[in-house]
Write a protein that holds these residues in place. Structure first.
Motif, short mmCIF file in Angstrom:
data_model
loop_
_atom_site.label_atom_id
_atom_site.label_comp_id
_atom_site.label_asym_id
_atom_site.label_seq_id
_atom_site.Cartn_x
_atom_site.Cartn_y
_atom_site.Cartn_z
N GLN A 1 0.83 -1.20 0.00
CA GLN A 1 0.00 0.00 0.00
C GLN A 1 0.86 1.26 0.00
OE1 GLN A 1 -2.11 -0.82 3.61
NE2 GLN A 1 -3.93 -1.54 2.53
N ILE A 2 1.90 1.24 0.81
CA ILE A 2 2.79 2.40 0.89
C ILE A 2 3.55 2.57 -0.42
CG2 ILE A 2 4.86 3.29 2.05
CD1 ILE A 2 3.70 2.05 4.63
N ARG A 3 3.99 1.46 -0.99
CA ARG A 3 4.71 1.50 -2.27
C ARG A 3 3.81 2.08 -3.37
NH1 ARG A 3 9.32 -0.30 -3.60
NH2 ARG A 3 9.86 -0.97 -5.68
N LEU A 4 2.55 1.63 -3.41
CA LEU A 4 1.62 2.17 -4.41
C LEU A 4 1.37 3.66 -4.19
CD1 LEU A 4 -1.02 -0.69 -4.76
CD2 LEU A 4 0.55 0.14 -6.52
N ALA A 5 1.25 4.06 -2.95
CA ALA A 5 1.04 5.48 -2.65
C ALA A 5 2.25 6.30 -3.09
CB ALA A 5 0.77 5.67 -1.16
N ALA A 6 3.44 5.82 -2.80
CA ALA A 6 4.65 6.53 -3.19
C ALA A 6 4.77 6.58 -4.71
CB ALA A 6 5.88 5.86 -2.58
N PHE A 7 4.40 5.49 -5.38
CA PHE A 7 4.45 5.47 -6.85
C PHE A 7 3.44 6.46 -7.44
CE2 PHE A 7 3.54 3.68 -11.07
CZ PHE A 7 4.82 3.71 -11.59
N LYS A 8 2.28 6.56 -6.83
CA LYS A 8 1.29 7.53 -7.30
C LYS A 8 1.84 8.95 -7.18
CE LYS A 8 -3.43 9.11 -6.64
NZ LYS A 8 -4.64 9.04 -5.81
N ALA A 9 2.48 9.25 -6.07
CA ALA A 9 3.08 10.58 -5.88
C ALA A 9 4.20 10.81 -6.88
CB ALA A 9 3.60 10.72 -4.45
N LEU A 10 5.00 9.78 -7.14
CA LEU A 10 6.07 9.89 -8.12
C LEU A 10 5.51 10.19 -9.51
CD1 LEU A 10 9.10 9.53 -8.89
CD2 LEU A 10 8.52 7.14 -9.34
N LYS A 11 4.43 9.51 -9.88
CA LYS A 11 3.80 9.75 -11.18
C LYS A 11 3.29 11.18 -11.28
CE LYS A 11 1.48 6.68 -13.46
NZ LYS A 11 0.53 5.66 -13.89
N GLU A 12 2.70 11.68 -10.21
CA GLU A 12 2.21 13.06 -10.21
C GLU A 12 3.36 14.05 -10.39
OE1 GLU A 12 0.03 13.62 -6.58
OE2 GLU A 12 -1.53 12.22 -7.15
N SER A 13 4.44 13.81 -9.69
CA SER A 13 5.60 14.71 -9.81
C SER A 13 6.22 14.61 -11.19
CB SER A 13 6.64 14.38 -8.74
OG SER A 13 6.19 14.83 -7.49
N ALA A 14 6.35 13.39 -11.71
CA ALA A 14 6.91 13.21 -13.05
C ALA A 14 6.05 13.91 -14.09
CB ALA A 14 7.05 11.73 -13.38
N GLU A 15 4.74 13.82 -13.94
CA GLU A 15 3.84 14.49 -14.88
C GLU A 15 3.98 16.00 -14.78
OE1 GLU A 15 1.22 15.71 -17.68
OE2 GLU A 15 2.23 13.78 -17.48
N ALA A 16 4.16 16.51 -13.56
CA ALA A 16 4.35 17.95 -13.39
C ALA A 16 5.63 18.42 -14.08
CB ALA A 16 4.38 18.31 -11.90
N VAL A 17 6.71 17.64 -13.94
CA VAL A 17 7.97 17.99 -14.60
C VAL A 17 7.80 17.91 -16.11
CG1 VAL A 17 10.37 17.26 -14.97
CG2 VAL A 17 9.42 17.29 -12.67
N ARG A 18 7.15 16.84 -16.59
CA ARG A 18 6.92 16.67 -18.04
C ARG A 18 6.11 17.82 -18.60
NH1 ARG A 18 3.76 16.36 -21.70
NH2 ARG A 18 2.01 16.50 -20.29
N ALA A 19 5.05 18.19 -17.90
CA ALA A 19 4.17 19.28 -18.38
C ALA A 19 4.91 20.61 -18.40
CB ALA A 19 2.93 19.37 -17.49
N GLU A 20 5.70 20.89 -17.38
CA GLU A 20 6.44 22.15 -17.35
C GLU A 20 7.51 22.18 -18.45
OE1 GLU A 20 9.18 24.92 -14.45
OE2 GLU A 20 7.74 23.55 -13.54
N ALA A 21 8.17 21.05 -18.68
CA ALA A 21 9.17 20.99 -19.75
C ALA A 21 8.50 21.21 -21.10
CB ALA A 21 9.91 19.65 -19.72
N ALA A 22 7.36 20.58 -21.32
CA ALA A 22 6.64 20.76 -22.58
C ALA A 22 6.19 22.21 -22.77
CB ALA A 22 5.43 19.83 -22.63
N GLN A 23 5.79 22.85 -21.68
CA GLN A 23 5.33 24.23 -21.76
C GLN A 23 6.48 25.19 -22.06
OE1 GLN A 23 3.26 25.49 -18.23
NE2 GLN A 23 3.47 27.65 -18.74
N ASN A 24 7.68 24.89 -21.54
CA ASN A 24 8.78 25.84 -21.65
C ASN A 24 9.80 25.54 -22.74
OD1 ASN A 24 7.77 27.39 -19.52
ND2 ASN A 24 8.76 26.08 -18.03
N VAL A 25 9.68 24.40 -23.40
CA VAL A 25 10.65 24.06 -24.45
C VAL A 25 10.46 25.01 -25.64
CG1 VAL A 25 9.27 22.33 -25.69
CG2 VAL A 25 11.76 22.14 -25.63
N ARG A 26 11.55 25.27 -26.32
CA ARG A 26 11.50 26.16 -27.48
C ARG A 26 10.56 25.56 -28.54
NH1 ARG A 26 15.84 27.20 -31.93
NH2 ARG A 26 14.97 29.08 -32.83
N VAL A 27 9.69 26.38 -29.06
CA VAL A 27 8.69 25.91 -30.01
C VAL A 27 9.12 26.28 -31.43
CG1 VAL A 27 6.29 26.10 -30.77
CG2 VAL A 27 6.84 26.15 -28.34
#
Length: 136
Positions: free
Chosen positions: A38-64
């Motif tokens: 349960q703890i591992r799944l919770a930590a993985f869910k948080a990791l996915k949220e953080s990874a998505e936040a990094v991915r979204a910010e990178a996509a928003q700020n990359v040179r177009v």
């Protein structure tokens, strides 16, 4: 917890000492084993949220230019490990490396590094919140 003094008394030369027995340790281990997934799944869910936040910010700020780099930045995860990688992996996306690190002719315009630094302060709180939700 029960304590029992060994032979030899206090500090004697008899090689004695203090023996400590923890009662209920087997039950505690069993409960921790139950909670671990349960703890591992919770930590993985948080990791996915953080990874998505990094991915979204990178996509928003990359040179177009053609929007290719915006659309192809991805997060990938390793099974059985709490590990995420965010970046560009297609052969057509080599240009992202040049933008991130620069070349002799192109100045560096990093997006992944700053996105990760922005998320670094938030990930611990995300993991803590998800683990608290998972705890019965």
């Amino acid at each position: 917890m029960a304590r029992r003094r060994g032979r030899g008394g206090r500090g004697g030369r008899g090689g004695g000492g203090i023996r400590v027995e923890i009662q209920g340790l087997d039950a505690l281990r069993a409960r921790l084993d139950e909670l671990a997934p349960q703890i591992r799944l919770a930590a993985f869910k948080a990791l996915k949220e953080s990874a998505e936040a990094v991915r979204a910010e990178a996509a928003q700020n990359v040179r177009v230019d053609t929007r290719n780099l915006q659309q192809s930045v991805k997060a990938r995860f390793e099974n059985n490990r709490l590990r995420a990688e965010i970046g560009w992996w297609d052969q057509d996306d080599k240009y992202a490396t040049f933008l991130e690190h620069g070349t002799r002719r192109i100045p560096a315009r990093p997006v992944l590094g700053p996105a990760l630094e922005g998320e670094r302060a938030k990930i611990a709180a995300r993991i803590q919140a998800e683990v608290r939700k998972a705890m019965p």
